[in-house]
Write a protein that holds these residues in place. Sequence first.
Motif, PDB file in Angstrom:
ATOM      1  N   VAL A 161       0.885  -1.325  -0.010  1.00 15.86           N
ATOM      2  CA  VAL A 161       0.158   0.006   0.175  1.00 15.86           C
ATOM      3  C   VAL A 161       0.745   1.198   0.098  1.00 15.86           C
ATOM      4  CG1 VAL A 161      -0.095   0.166   2.644  1.00 15.86           C
ATOM      5  CG2 VAL A 161      -2.063   1.069   1.112  1.00 15.86           C
ATOM      6  N   GLU A 162       2.192   0.988   0.623  1.00 16.17           N
ATOM      7  CA  GLU A 162       3.016   2.285   0.485  1.00 16.17           C
ATOM      8  C   GLU A 162       3.471   2.869  -0.863  1.00 16.17           C
ATOM      9  OE1 GLU A 162       3.232   0.175   4.570  1.00 16.17           O
ATOM     10  OE2 GLU A 162       3.382  -0.218   2.481  1.00 16.17           O
ATOM     11  N   THR A 163       3.290   1.556  -1.843  1.00 13.26           N
ATOM     12  CA  THR A 163       3.892   1.867  -3.085  1.00 13.26           C
ATOM     13  C   THR A 163       3.516   3.326  -3.901  1.00 13.26           C
ATOM     14  OG1 THR A 163       4.374  -0.377  -3.288  1.00 13.26           O
ATOM     15  CG2 THR A 163       4.369   0.981  -5.417  1.00 13.26           C
ATOM     16  N   ASP A 164       2.325   3.466  -3.453  1.00 12.08           N
ATOM     17  CA  ASP A 164       1.655   4.588  -4.072  1.00 12.08           C
ATOM     18  C   ASP A 164       1.376   5.576  -3.120  1.00 12.08           C
ATOM     19  OD1 ASP A 164       0.099   6.661  -5.237  1.00 12.08           O
ATOM     20  OD2 ASP A 164      -0.696   5.367  -6.772  1.00 12.08           O
ATOM     21  N   PRO A 165       1.946   6.628  -2.710  1.00 12.68           N
ATOM     22  CA  PRO A 165       1.822   7.661  -1.639  1.00 12.68           C
ATOM     23  C   PRO A 165       0.240   8.477  -1.782  1.00 12.68           C
ATOM     24  CG  PRO A 165       3.910   7.980  -2.671  1.00 12.68           C
ATOM     25  CD  PRO A 165       3.013   7.202  -3.384  1.00 12.68           C
ATOM     26  N   VAL A 166      -0.235   8.459  -2.795  1.00 11.59           N
ATOM     27  CA  VAL A 166      -1.498   9.061  -3.144  1.00 11.59           C
ATOM     28  C   VAL A 166      -2.533   8.141  -2.536  1.00 11.59           C
ATOM     29  CG1 VAL A 166      -3.139   9.820  -4.589  1.00 11.59           C
ATOM     30  CG2 VAL A 166      -0.813  10.514  -4.809  1.00 11.59           C
ATOM     31  N   LYS A 167      -2.475   6.842  -2.933  1.00 12.08           N
ATOM     32  CA  LYS A 167      -3.279   5.696  -2.229  1.00 12.08           C
ATOM     33  C   LYS A 167      -3.255   5.405  -0.969  1.00 12.08           C
ATOM     34  CE  LYS A 167      -4.483   3.931  -6.922  1.00 12.08           C
ATOM     35  NZ  LYS A 167      -4.619   2.750  -7.744  1.00 12.08           N
ATOM     36  N   LEU A 168      -1.978   5.463  -0.426  1.00 12.13           N
ATOM     37  CA  LEU A 168      -1.843   5.643   1.083  1.00 12.13           C
ATOM     38  C   LEU A 168      -2.487   6.482   1.773  1.00 12.13           C
ATOM     39  CD1 LEU A 168      -0.414   3.927   3.445  1.00 12.13           C
ATOM     40  CD2 LEU A 168       1.795   5.591   2.738  1.00 12.13           C
ATOM     41  N   ALA A 169      -2.228   7.918   1.414  1.00 13.06           N
ATOM     42  CA  ALA A 169      -3.087   9.032   1.900  1.00 13.06           C
ATOM     43  C   ALA A 169      -4.503   8.497   1.878  1.00 13.06           C
ATOM     44  CB  ALA A 169      -2.673  10.173   1.044  1.00 13.06           C
ATOM     45  N   ALA A 170      -5.097   8.021   0.664  1.00 18.91           N
ATOM     46  CA  ALA A 170      -6.415   7.697   0.533  1.00 18.91           C
ATOM     47  C   ALA A 170      -6.958   6.758   1.386  1.00 18.91           C
ATOM     48  CB  ALA A 170      -6.692   7.372  -0.738  1.00 18.91           C
ATOM     49  N   PHE A 171      -5.959   5.704   1.752  1.00 21.58           N
ATOM     50  CA  PHE A 171      -6.515   4.678   2.779  1.00 21.58           C
ATOM     51  C   PHE A 171      -6.612   5.283   4.385  1.00 21.58           C
ATOM     52  CE2 PHE A 171      -4.759   1.910   5.964  1.00 21.58           C
ATOM     53  CZ  PHE A 171      -5.607   1.141   5.993  1.00 21.58           C
ATOM     54  N   TYR A 172      -5.626   5.940   4.679  1.00 19.79           N
ATOM     55  CA  TYR A 172      -5.947   6.771   5.703  1.00 19.79           C
ATOM     56  C   TYR A 172      -7.059   7.924   5.983  1.00 19.79           C
ATOM     57  CZ  TYR A 172      -1.083   5.332   7.034  1.00 19.79           C
ATOM     58  OH  TYR A 172       0.004   4.517   7.693  1.00 19.79           O
ATOM     59  N   ASN A 173      -7.241   8.464   4.714  1.00 21.55           N
ATOM     60  CA  ASN A 173      -8.255   9.435   4.616  1.00 21.55           C
ATOM     61  C   ASN A 173      -9.563   8.845   4.721  1.00 21.55           C
ATOM     62  OD1 ASN A 173      -9.318  12.322   4.253  1.00 21.55           O
ATOM     63  ND2 ASN A 173      -9.664  11.681   2.293  1.00 21.55           N
ATOM     64  N   ASP A 174      -9.680   7.496   4.367  1.00 18.64           N
ATOM     65  CA  ASP A 174     -11.001   6.651   4.487  1.00 18.64           C
ATOM     66  C   ASP A 174     -11.534   6.767   5.858  1.00 18.64           C
ATOM     67  OD1 ASP A 174     -11.167   6.174   1.695  1.00 18.64           O
ATOM     68  OD2 ASP A 174     -10.387   4.048   1.597  1.00 18.64           O
ATOM     69  N   PHE A 175     -10.845   6.387   6.732  1.00 19.81           N
ATOM     70  CA  PHE A 175     -11.111   6.153   8.122  1.00 19.81           C
ATOM     71  C   PHE A 175     -11.254   7.510   8.891  1.00 19.81           C
ATOM     72  CE2 PHE A 175      -8.873   2.450   6.930  1.00 19.81           C
ATOM     73  CZ  PHE A 175      -9.527   1.507   7.454  1.00 19.81           C
ATOM     74  N   LYS A 176     -10.891   8.463   8.302  1.00 20.58           N
ATOM     75  CA  LYS A 176     -11.023   9.992   8.633  1.00 20.58           C
ATOM     76  C   LYS A 176     -12.503  10.339   8.558  1.00 20.58           C
ATOM     77  CE  LYS A 176      -6.165  11.619   8.727  1.00 20.58           C
ATOM     78  NZ  LYS A 176      -5.584  12.827   8.103  1.00 20.58           N
ATOM     79  N   ARG A 177     -12.705  10.045   7.275  1.00 21.60           N
ATOM     80  CA  ARG A 177     -14.150  10.205   6.812  1.00 21.60           C
ATOM     81  C   ARG A 177     -15.180   9.465   7.594  1.00 21.60           C
ATOM     82  NH1 ARG A 177     -14.496  10.952   0.444  1.00 21.60           N
ATOM     83  NH2 ARG A 177     -16.710  11.397   1.194  1.00 21.60           N
ATOM     84  N   LEU A 178     -14.850   8.150   7.874  1.00 25.23           N
ATOM     85  CA  LEU A 178     -15.855   7.141   8.682  1.00 25.23           C
ATOM     86  C   LEU A 178     -15.998   7.623   9.932  1.00 25.23           C
ATOM     87  CD1 LEU A 178     -14.464   3.776   7.348  1.00 25.23           C
ATOM     88  CD2 LEU A 178     -16.655   5.261   6.613  1.00 25.23           C
ATOM     89  N   ALA A 179     -15.144   8.574  10.524  1.00 26.10           N
ATOM     90  CA  ALA A 179     -15.268   9.106  11.844  1.00 26.10           C
ATOM     91  C   ALA A 179     -16.517  10.009  12.197  1.00 26.10           C
ATOM     92  CB  ALA A 179     -13.987  10.244  12.387  1.00 26.10           C
ATOM     93  N   PHE A 180     -17.293  10.199  10.888  1.00 25.45           N
ATOM     94  CA  PHE A 180     -18.414  10.995  11.105  1.00 25.45           C
ATOM     95  C   PHE A 180     -19.509   9.924  11.504  1.00 25.45           C
ATOM     96  CE2 PHE A 180     -23.033  11.230   9.058  1.00 25.45           C
ATOM     97  CZ  PHE A 180     -23.144  12.633   9.596  1.00 25.45           C
ATOM     98  N   PHE A 181     -19.431   8.723  11.275  1.00 29.09           N
ATOM     99  CA  PHE A 181     -20.340   7.894  12.082  1.00 29.09           C
ATOM    100  C   PHE A 181     -19.865   7.528  13.290  1.00 29.09           C
ATOM    101  CE2 PHE A 181     -21.363   7.170   7.522  1.00 29.09           C
ATOM    102  CZ  PHE A 181     -22.511   7.381   7.411  1.00 29.09           C
TER     103      PHE A 181
END
Length: 376
Positions: A161-181
Amino acid sequence: MKKKHIYRYSLLVLLMSAGLLSCKKNDPTVKDNFLNYQIPDVPVTSNYTVGAFYYTFTTLNANVTQIPTVGKYGYTNGLPPAGIMQQHIADAGIAKIDYFIFSVRSPTLDNKNYLVDSTTVNAFLNAPNSAGINFALSYNLNTGLLGITNSGGTTGNGVTVETDPVKLAAFYNDFKRLAFFLGKANYQKVNGKYLLIINNAQDLNSKDNVALYKQLRANLSAMGFDLYIVGMQNRWSPPERYYYRFQNCTDAMYEANMGDVAGDNDRYWNFPQYTDQNWAYWKKTIEAWNMEFVPCVMAGYNYQINNPTTNQLSVQRTADGSWYKTFTNVAKRNASKSRLIFVDSFNNFSVDSQIEPTQAYGNTYLDITRQAFKLN
């Protein structure tokens, strides 16, 4: 002298014969098989915390024979028909289910499908009786979207997952967005921490899974949410196979879809004992890693619904739900100290694993669930 040799030879033959007869008396029988035991009824001394996986579908498969008590229904872009969610919450109350588990896809990389998933969650939250039950999220790990592979690549060990920094950031961002719930009043907690399930966590290929999970936790902790993470591993597999993706990463693990015996008829015919041995090993192993094991039970598993011509042996429901009752006892024998239990599923009619009431068996599986895991 010749007579003496004959005497010794006769004596030797006699002793050997006696030895053989003695061995025959101790030959193993079916009774000696380590699987030759019955699963005992396990009394409930204190309540278990039960979460049921909640599924959405457009229409019921034509091969589904169990018709829901509420009638046939489907979801339009994740939205259930009027009154369905309210009734499902009421049914969950009969079973004393503590929370529903909703699957959500990547908010960042798969926003269209995430909107479908979040529509279902919001339908639950907007139901007039939703305060009576909690909910939790299961992050649907999509390795394709994240660019992850588990083989090949320049090293042969896959693409992390670290191979693509943009997608790694997206992975972390997914959980930040789920924090709404996670911020909702009836979001499920375990030992004061917010429960988060990661589906197919065995496929989360990282250069350093420990560091990855540490960062994920830190991100959410900064937002006020300390996580209790449960990682899913595929069925009928040893926990050590992917230890580097779980150990010191997740708080707990579970095996999914044990009712799917993957074509192994021995698992079918000796299902309670095979599962009991499997789970006992899992529990011992991962508790030594300072983690918890979460047993996941099913009410049945029918291969013929999706593939009518298959010759795989399906678990056929009985009027008394005896197979499911036994499965709940296997679960209680192997639950860890937090006494967590997953039920897969509340309403997955596509494999006949549901406990939702139907016209044929009524509330039988709701009643079994309540009686198995809650004090009377």
